[in-house]
Enzyme design. Structure first.
Site, short mmCIF file in Angstrom:
data_model
loop_
_atom_site.label_atom_id
_atom_site.label_comp_id
_atom_site.label_asym_id
_atom_site.label_seq_id
_atom_site.Cartn_x
_atom_site.Cartn_y
_atom_site.Cartn_z
N PHE A 45 0.87 -1.24 0.30
CA PHE A 45 0.02 -0.06 -0.07
C PHE A 45 0.88 1.33 0.01
O PHE A 45 0.55 2.16 0.64
CB PHE A 45 -1.06 -0.11 1.15
CG PHE A 45 -1.46 -1.40 1.58
CD1 PHE A 45 -2.22 -2.16 0.49
CD2 PHE A 45 -1.11 -1.85 2.70
CE1 PHE A 45 -2.34 -3.72 0.90
CE2 PHE A 45 -1.63 -3.34 3.06
CZ PHE A 45 -2.35 -4.23 2.01
N HIS A 46 1.71 1.44 -0.84
CA HIS A 46 2.67 2.27 -1.10
C HIS A 46 2.81 3.02 -2.56
O HIS A 46 3.79 3.20 -2.90
CB HIS A 46 4.30 2.18 -0.56
CG HIS A 46 4.15 1.81 0.81
ND1 HIS A 46 5.41 0.79 1.36
CD2 HIS A 46 3.38 1.74 1.84
CE1 HIS A 46 5.38 0.56 2.65
NE2 HIS A 46 4.11 1.08 2.95
N PRO A 47 1.56 3.16 -3.10
CA PRO A 47 1.72 3.69 -4.61
C PRO A 47 2.12 5.08 -4.50
O PRO A 47 1.86 6.05 -3.87
CB PRO A 47 0.21 3.64 -4.97
CG PRO A 47 -0.47 3.80 -3.62
CD PRO A 47 0.14 3.09 -2.38
#
Length: 552
Positions: free
Chosen positions: A475-477
């Site tokens: 969850f690090h876009p």
């Protein structure tokens, strides 16, 4: 509110938007409208640190996106949670606070983001942080006095977590006392955005004090559908507030802080992006800016789960009586198992001595759990633990594009995982580092069995097949509206202004030229802190007005 004018309109009250609103309203001179698609963050399981697992798939707090089938991941449609609530993803994340490594920011400069070197950004981190830690004698102390609380919770972490540090030492890895500010290889306790036993999101740190100012208006449950323009200057936004469509105007700037998925979506809906793509959806191109939505980067991690012969956090959370005891303790003291996030130990490692800088990040959790295809966490009732690893700096790039011209439709997320040999080799290095850590005596001595993948799976190619079957985003876009030197290779200039458009900036993780080595919440808030200073400086010097006039 229809037709109202504000100096600045910020779209998105997430990690970046809340910090930006605080910075722009502090001196009382500017009127600011902050628009959020979600609702209130005043919910018990948002504030309780262990509540991460409860909120992970809550549709009332989350956009609940799924990526397109990913060929490198066996065609799976991986779950991509994104916060849809005041505080954004900082209200539903796992609270690990990591700035990133120095070379991350120096690399930004080499990609055209002049002024964003490590030496330039480090003071901004320090200005926004307030560290609650302990001295050599274990006494509490505070370092710095910023609004964002970063807490050392090692005294409350599950006793099993000490085994991770011992195992790391047996592997020859140094211990890092402050992992939040790590600049080199090391393993330690993660510090967390927790204040007095409660989550300290960007909303808690930045928006709460800003709400007391008369020059800030916050509107929630409102979805911005398009940006409005006069020529090539942004003039405001149209939004849907429940069932009513409104237009509000910006006297100075519109600032997108909607995140790496929704900021490029909103630009494309507004006619800024690849012209042929926009035309294919019947959207008249206002500005052909081909890199909007391109350049997507993310961290892809694999987790191995183990059953243990020693007690772990599963003994508390997986059983009714201990869980009730932990709940009563938390309600009376705000301490204990419910007051500590699940990410407890980890760090940055070089997968081999030939790596000049750390290339892998690890997470060691004293809890075994997994996610269902719908994204819901499933907790093992037996004692266990999890070891996870990810490549720090992947070079695969995906994209975000419109699904249609309808603002209500989720965008298309093409992660394009493992598209390069660098990333495929990185996946293999992740598997080797997990095996190495699991084999260290302090862990091997308490392993009952490897639960996932199955113990019989030992061949490297079999393990790589398992990686493709289970690896997932953490969850690090980033980087879908990245900064750079010009419109041919980027979307923004180094002051976060959209190339060729006046009065419009993007301030969130989509502006990163490339993903940082670790968790992205901290650098996103840092970027917004610096952006507020830049915006006010541009307004004070008249630079903005001259450039807006030229753009118009």
């Amino acid at each position: 509110m229809d037709g109202s004018i504000f100096d600045y309109i910020i779209v998105g009250a997430g990690s970046a938007g809340c910090a930006l609103a605080e910075g722009l309203t502090r001196d009382g001179r500017n009127s600011v409208l902050l628009i959020e698609a979600g609702g209130s963050d005043r919910k018990f399981w948002i504030k309780v640190p262990i509540g991460y697992g409860v909120n992970f798939a809550n549709p009332r707090l989350n956009w609940g996106y799924h990526a397109e089938p990913d060929p490198a991941l066996n065609g799976r449609e991986v779950y991509w949670p994104r916060g849809r609530v005041i505080g954004g993803s900082s209200s539903i994340n796992a609270m690990a606070y990591v700035r990133g490594l120095p070379q991350d920011f120096d690399d930004w400069v080499s990609q055209g983001a002049e002024g964003w070197s490590w030496e330039a950004v480090r003071p901004a981190f320090e200005r926004m942080e307030r560290h609650l830690e302990r001295d050599a004698e274990g006494r509490p102390r505070q370092r710095w006095d910023g609004p964002l609380w970063v807490s050392d919770l090692s005294d409350q972490m599950n006793p099993f977590s000490r085994r991770f540090l011992a195992a790391a030492g047996e592997c020859g890895w140094a211990q890092c006392e402050d992992l939040s500010a790590a600049t080199a290889e090391g393993v330690g306790y993660y510090r967390s955005t927790v204040r007095n036993g409660l989550r300290c999101s960007s909303a808690d740190a930045f928006l709460a004090p800003a709400r007391r100012r008369a020059n800030l208006k916050v509107v929630s449950q409102a979805v911005v559908e398009r940006i409005t323009f006069a020529g090539r200057r942004a003039t405001g936004v149209t939004l849907r507030l429940r069932d009513v469509r409104l237009t509000v105007r910006a006297g100075r700037e519109v600032i997108l802080s909607a995140g790496a998925v929704n900021s490029p979506k909103l630009l494309q809906l507004s006619g800024i992006g690849p012209a042929e793509l926009l035309k294919s959806y019947g959207i008249a191109p206002r500005h052909d800016l081909g890199e909007v939505g391109r350049g997507l980067q993310d961290h892809l991690a694999i987790s191995h789960l183990f059953r243990a012969t020693a007690p772990t956090l599963n003994n508390v959370l997986g059983r009714m009586a201990p869980r009730l005891w932990a709940g009563m303790r938390y309600l009376s003291t705000r301490r204990g198992p419910l007051g500590v996030p699940v990410n407890q130990v980890g760090g940055f490692l070089r997968s081999d001595p030939g790596q000049p800088v750390p290339d892998l990040q690890i997470y060691c959790n004293p809890l075994s759990y997994w996610s269902s295809p719908a994204g819901r966490p499933v907790l093992d009732r037996e004692p266990g633990f999890l070891l996870s690893a990810q490549l720090c700096r992947p070079d695969s790039r995906g994209e975000i594009v419109l699904r249609s011209a309808n603002p209500e439709d989720a965008p298309v997320i093409r992660a394009n995982s493992l598209a390069t040999e660098h990333d495929r080799d990185g996946a293999r290095r992740c598997l080797r580092i997990i095996d190495r850590l699991a084999a260290a005596p302090s862990l091997a001595g308490v392993v009952r069995e490897r639960l996932v993948p199955e113990p019989a799976m030992t061949d490297p190619e079999e393990l790589m097949n398992d990686y493709r079957a289970r690896a997932s985003t953490v969850f690090h876009p980033t980087s879908t509206c990245r900064m750079g030197s010009g419109p041919g290779t980027s979307v923004l200039d180094p002051r976060l202004r959209v190339h060729g458009i006046g009065g419009l900036r993007v301030v969130d993780s989509s502006a990163f030229p490339s993903v940082t080595s670790g968790n992205t919440n901290a650098p996103t808030m840092m970027l917004a802190t610096r952006a507020a200073e830049m915006i006010l400086e541009d307004a004070a010097t008249g630079r903005q007005e001259r450039e807006l006039a030229h753009a118009t």
